[in-house]
Design a protein around this motif. Structure first.
Motif, PDB file in Angstrom:
ATOM      1  N   LEU A  24      43.531  31.666  47.762  1.00  0.00           N
ATOM      2  CA  LEU A  24      42.287  31.071  47.311  1.00  0.00           C
ATOM      3  C   LEU A  24      41.149  31.506  48.226  1.00  0.00           C
ATOM      4  O   LEU A  24      41.345  31.785  49.410  1.00  0.00           O
ATOM      5  N   TYR A  25      39.975  31.544  47.674  1.00  0.00           N
ATOM      6  CA  TYR A  25      38.795  31.993  48.407  1.00  0.00           C
ATOM      7  C   TYR A  25      38.381  30.964  49.453  1.00  0.00           C
ATOM      8  O   TYR A  25      38.301  29.770  49.182  1.00  0.00           O
ATOM      9  N   VAL A  26      38.107  31.449  50.646  1.00  0.00           N
ATOM     10  CA  VAL A  26      37.571  30.627  51.730  1.00  0.00           C
ATOM     11  C   VAL A  26      36.179  31.162  52.040  1.00  0.00           C
ATOM     12  O   VAL A  26      36.021  32.334  52.386  1.00  0.00           O
ATOM     13  N   ASP A  27      35.191  30.311  51.903  1.00  0.00           N
ATOM     14  CA  ASP A  27      33.795  30.717  52.103  1.00  0.00           C
ATOM     15  C   ASP A  27      33.532  30.957  53.591  1.00  0.00           C
ATOM     16  O   ASP A  27      33.605  30.028  54.396  1.00  0.00           O
ATOM     17  N   PRO A  28      33.230  32.201  53.969  1.00  0.00           N
ATOM     18  CA  PRO A  28      33.000  32.497  55.386  1.00  0.00           C
ATOM     19  C   PRO A  28      31.685  31.925  55.914  1.00  0.00           C
ATOM     20  O   PRO A  28      31.472  31.886  57.126  1.00  0.00           O
ATOM     21  N   SER A  29      30.825  31.467  55.019  1.00  0.00           N
ATOM     22  CA  SER A  29      29.552  30.892  55.470  1.00  0.00           C
ATOM     23  C   SER A  29      29.422  29.429  55.039  1.00  0.00           C
ATOM     24  O   SER A  29      28.318  28.940  54.814  1.00  0.00           O
ATOM     25  N   SER A  30      30.564  28.746  54.957  1.00  0.00           N
ATOM     26  CA  SER A  30      30.536  27.333  54.561  1.00  0.00           C
ATOM     27  C   SER A  30      29.838  26.498  55.629  1.00  0.00           C
ATOM     28  O   SER A  30      29.660  26.930  56.777  1.00  0.00           O
ATOM     29  N   ARG A  31      29.453  25.302  55.256  1.00  0.00           N
ATOM     30  CA  ARG A  31      28.796  24.415  56.221  1.00  0.00           C
ATOM     31  C   ARG A  31      29.740  24.076  57.372  1.00  0.00           C
ATOM     32  O   ARG A  31      29.307  23.949  58.521  1.00  0.00           O
ATOM     33  N   SER A  58      29.126  36.634  42.292  1.00  0.00           N
ATOM     34  CA  SER A  58      28.481  37.731  43.028  1.00  0.00           C
ATOM     35  C   SER A  58      28.593  37.525  44.534  1.00  0.00           C
ATOM     36  O   SER A  58      28.857  38.467  45.282  1.00  0.00           O
ATOM     37  N   ARG A  59      28.395  36.291  44.983  1.00  0.00           N
ATOM     38  CA  ARG A  59      28.499  36.009  46.415  1.00  0.00           C
ATOM     39  C   ARG A  59      29.927  36.220  46.912  1.00  0.00           C
ATOM     40  O   ARG A  59      30.156  36.789  47.980  1.00  0.00           O
ATOM     41  N   ILE A  60      30.900  35.780  46.129  1.00  0.00           N
ATOM     42  CA  ILE A  60      32.304  35.891  46.534  1.00  0.00           C
ATOM     43  C   ILE A  60      32.764  37.345  46.540  1.00  0.00           C
ATOM     44  O   ILE A  60      33.445  37.788  47.463  1.00  0.00           O
ATOM     45  N   THR A  61      32.383  38.094  45.516  1.00  0.00           N
ATOM     46  CA  THR A  61      32.843  39.485  45.412  1.00  0.00           C
ATOM     47  C   THR A  61      31.971  40.451  46.195  1.00  0.00           C
ATOM     48  O   THR A  61      32.315  41.622  46.331  1.00  0.00           O
ATOM     49  N   GLY A  62      30.846  39.966  46.689  1.00  0.00           N
ATOM     50  CA  GLY A  62      29.949  40.835  47.444  1.00  0.00           C
ATOM     51  C   GLY A  62      29.157  41.774  46.562  1.00  0.00           C
ATOM     52  O   GLY A  62      28.611  42.766  47.029  1.00  0.00           O
ATOM     53  N   ALA A  63      29.098  41.471  45.281  1.00  0.00           N
ATOM     54  CA  ALA A  63      28.377  42.345  44.339  1.00  0.00           C
ATOM     55  C   ALA A  63      26.891  42.094  44.379  1.00  0.00           C
ATOM     56  O   ALA A  63      26.394  41.117  44.792  1.00  0.00           O
TER      57      ALA A  63
END
Length: 104
Positions: free
Chosen positions: A45-52, A99-104
């Motif tokens: 699962l995706y882990v947001d590298p810029s999460s709060r 887009s944010r997750i895939t870096g597109a």
């Protein structure tokens, strides 16, 4: 000339019983886990590298290293992004997130 096969009376009497045992034996019952195939077993699962939580851990890294380590544990967990009728533009919100997750 071949002789016909002869069965003893005991064998002839036992055959129906053997057949009954074989037929009456229940098939292997599946558990829910066996019946359902997990298509996502090898996925991560995706882990947001810029999460709060990650931002907070980074802010505490020098001044509160023990707290930063605990916050890192939280930051390294996948989160959900709930999207529904409260979003003004669901299509745009989904597109932005992808887009944010895939870096597109």
């Amino acid at each position: 000339m071949k002789r016909p096969l002869r069965f003893s009376r005991g064998l002839v009497r036992a055959l129906p019983l053997v057949a009954l045992v074989i037929v009456a034996r229940p098939a292997h019952a599946q558990t829910v886990g066996e019946a359902v195939v997990n298509l996502f077993r090898s996925s991560k699962l995706y882990v947001d590298p810029s999460s709060r939580a990650k931002q907070q851990a980074n802010a505490w890294r020098r001044s509160r290293p023990a707290d930063a380590a605990l916050m890192d544990k939280i930051a390294n967990q996948p989160l959900t992004r709930w999207i529904g009728s409260w979003n003004v533009n669901i299509g745009k919100d989904v597109s932005d997130a992808v887009s944010r997750i895939t870096g597109a």
